[in-house]
Design a protein around this motif. Structure first.
Motif, PDB file in Angstrom:
ATOM      1  N   PRO A 164       0.865  -1.255  -0.041  1.00 42.04           N
ATOM      2  CA  PRO A 164       0.040  -0.051   0.055  1.00 42.04           C
ATOM      3  C   PRO A 164       0.896   1.277  -0.003  1.00 42.04           C
ATOM      4  N   GLY A 165       0.571   2.320  -0.649  1.00 43.45           N
ATOM      5  CA  GLY A 165       0.945   3.436  -0.718  1.00 43.45           C
ATOM      6  C   GLY A 165       1.610   4.131   0.552  1.00 43.45           C
ATOM      7  N   TYR A 170       5.097   7.951  -6.686  1.00 43.35           N
ATOM      8  CA  TYR A 170       5.158   6.464  -6.643  1.00 43.35           C
ATOM      9  C   TYR A 170       6.220   6.072  -7.488  1.00 43.35           C
ATOM     10  N   ASP A 171       6.427   6.743  -8.629  1.00 40.89           N
ATOM     11  CA  ASP A 171       7.297   6.243  -9.750  1.00 40.89           C
ATOM     12  C   ASP A 171       8.896   5.811  -9.607  1.00 40.89           C
ATOM     13  N   ASP A 226      11.399  -0.728  -9.687  1.00 44.53           N
ATOM     14  CA  ASP A 226      12.859  -1.306  -9.719  1.00 44.53           C
ATOM     15  C   ASP A 226      13.499  -1.149  -8.443  1.00 44.53           C
ATOM     16  N   LYS A 227      13.115  -0.424  -7.411  1.00 44.69           N
ATOM     17  CA  LYS A 227      14.009  -0.097  -6.566  1.00 44.69           C
ATOM     18  C   LYS A 227      13.950  -1.389  -5.366  1.00 44.69           C
ATOM     19  N   THR A 228      15.118  -1.846  -4.925  1.00 49.03           N
ATOM     20  CA  THR A 228      15.193  -3.051  -3.882  1.00 49.03           C
ATOM     21  C   THR A 228      15.144  -2.497  -2.716  1.00 49.03           C
TER      22      THR A 228
END
Length: 454
Positions: free
Chosen positions: A8-9, A20-21, A25-27
């Motif tokens: 959830p945001g 949110y972009d 792809d961020k770990t």
């Protein structure tokens, strides 16, 4: 393991996320907070991992807080009632009233999201973890910076920031406001709404009426920028002057009129007409109508004029007095019947009153409205404008006069007979019984007298 989870945001971070972009792809590390086997659903949170650490940081920060302490923070969220500021792990609130010494419609007028600002701690609660912050307190109060030379009577300029029915608040400097009461907006004494004179955002010029630096209060006026019309009232509207006025309102005793803005006067009900009996001013004029008046008296202290309308014409009662003397008879028309009698029109501008007992016709009937009859003047008063009439007397007096004339005629005849007899008696005494000629004359005289009496 080939399993997807939902983040959830609100669980990404402890602070609101607007983009949110940047996390794609961020770990990151996550804590599993919910598993639903039936729907094969997994919910995770990154916020849960850092909250424990933040809680420890909050305790440290809260323990070091002091009232009056100045800190740097970042604007985290803006609401209609205030601004939330991140102080490095703990949030504080700047209420909208503590953003600026001036009036603020919305906090966005003062700050922006992610803006770094300096704030002062006004108060805090360790248990509730609430911190009250202030921004305006970092600058001196505008009243302290107000020009020391400013005094009562000076003219100032400002912007209308708040309107109310009773007046307008004008900001003459950031955080310094003065009230222009509606009574100070016009010399007119008629109660009006302040919105008729100005609106929020207007730039106005005003005169300082009162100034209290300790209480930080100031009252202003705009009518003082124009001359007081009552200062020169005696020269502009002297006694006897004729002018036009506008009817403002009525009372039972008269009409209030306005000659010009700020100059009012009263026409007493008795000064409306020489001839009409006005029971209420509403019968004579109406609100908003124009009416010609004459100035009768000036009360400068109370700002009132005594005015008259009937004085525009000569008093017709001076002529009526000669035209309608007592005992004279005139034709009149009954215009109104009351329990006590009738109102009678004797002409275009004069009325009289005939009491009921004086209204009876010669045939014993009572006349009705619209009838034209003869009336005798019983009473005429120029001072009270009262004319009392009688129809009864127009025919009753004539009948009485005829009866009185007949009685007088008979009385005169009787008196003449007595006088003749007296003379004859005196003559007889000088005659003798043998004077046959004298006796014959006496007999003839008596017969003539008796015949006249019949």
């Amino acid at each position: 393991f080939g399993i997807e989870a939902f983040l959830p945001g609100s669980q990404i971070d402890v602070k609101p996320i607007r983009d949110y972009d940047i996390y794609v792809d961020k770990t990151m590390e996550f804590k599993v907070v919910k598993i639903n086997q039936e729907f094969r659903n997994v919910v995770v949170s990154h916020k849960a991992l850092i909250e424990a650490e933040l809680e420890a940081q909050k305790q440290i920060i809260m323990s070091k807080l002091e009232k009056g302490q100045i800190l740097e923070g970042t604007v985290k969220n803006i609401t209609s009632y205030g601004v939330f500021v991140d102080l490095g792990g703990v949030d504080g609130l700047i209420h909208i009233t503590d953003l600026s010494w001036g009036r603020v419609s919305h906090p966005e007028e003062i700050v922006a999201l992610d803006q770094k600002i300096q704030v002062v701690i006004l108060d805090f609660d360790d248990q509730k973890k609430r911190i009250a912050l202030g921004l305006k307190q970092l600058t001196p109060h505008p009243w302290e910076a107000l020009d020391q030379s400013l005094k009562v009577g000076d003219t100032v300029k400002g912007r209308v920031v708040v309107m109310a029915d009773y007046g307008a608040f004008v900001e003459i400097a950031a955080g310094v406001e003065g009230l222009i009461h509606v009574s100070e907006m016009s010399w007119s004494q008629h109660l009006r709404s302040a919105q008729e004179f100005m609106k929020v955002g207007d730039e106005v010029e005003a005169v300082v009426l009162t100034l209290d630096r300790e209480e930080r209060k100031m009252s202003l006026g705009i009518k003082q920028l124009t001359p007081d019309p009552w200062e020169t009232i005696e020269t502009r509207y002297p006694v006897g002057a004729r002018c036009s006025a506008r009817v403002r309102n009525f009372t039972n005793f008269g009409v209030f009129v306005e000659i010009e803005e700020g100059i009012d006067g009263l026409i007493h009900i008795s000064d409306l007409s020489w001839t009409k009996k006005v029971k209420h001013p509403g019968e004579f004029t109406q609100v908003g109508a124009d009416i010609e008046v004459v100035v009768l008296d000036i009360d400068k202290d109370n700002r009132r004029l005594s005015l008259g309308h009937k004085q525009l014409e000569e008093n017709p009662w001076n002529g009526f007095e000669a035209q309608f003397p007592v005992d004279s008879i005139h034709e009149g028309t009954i215009t109104e019947l009351t329990e006590k009698g009738a109102v009678v029109s004797l002409g275009e501008n004069i009325e009289g009153f005939c009491p009921s007992r004086q209204l009876v016709k010669e045939d014993g009937t009572t006349p009705k409205a619209g009838d034209k009859l003869s009336f005798k003047i019983l009473e005429f008063s120029k001072a009270t404008k009262r004319v009392t009439l009688s129809h009864l007397r127009t025919y009753d007096d004539a009948r009485r006069e005829a009866v009185a004339a007949e009685k007088a005629e008979k009385r005169a005849a009787a008196d003449a007979t007595k006088s003749t007899v007296k003379k004859i008696n005196a003559s007889v005494e000088k005659t003798t019984l043998g004077d046959i000629a004298g006796l014959a004359a006496l007999k003839s005289a008596l017969e003539a007298a008796e015949k006249n009496n019949k």
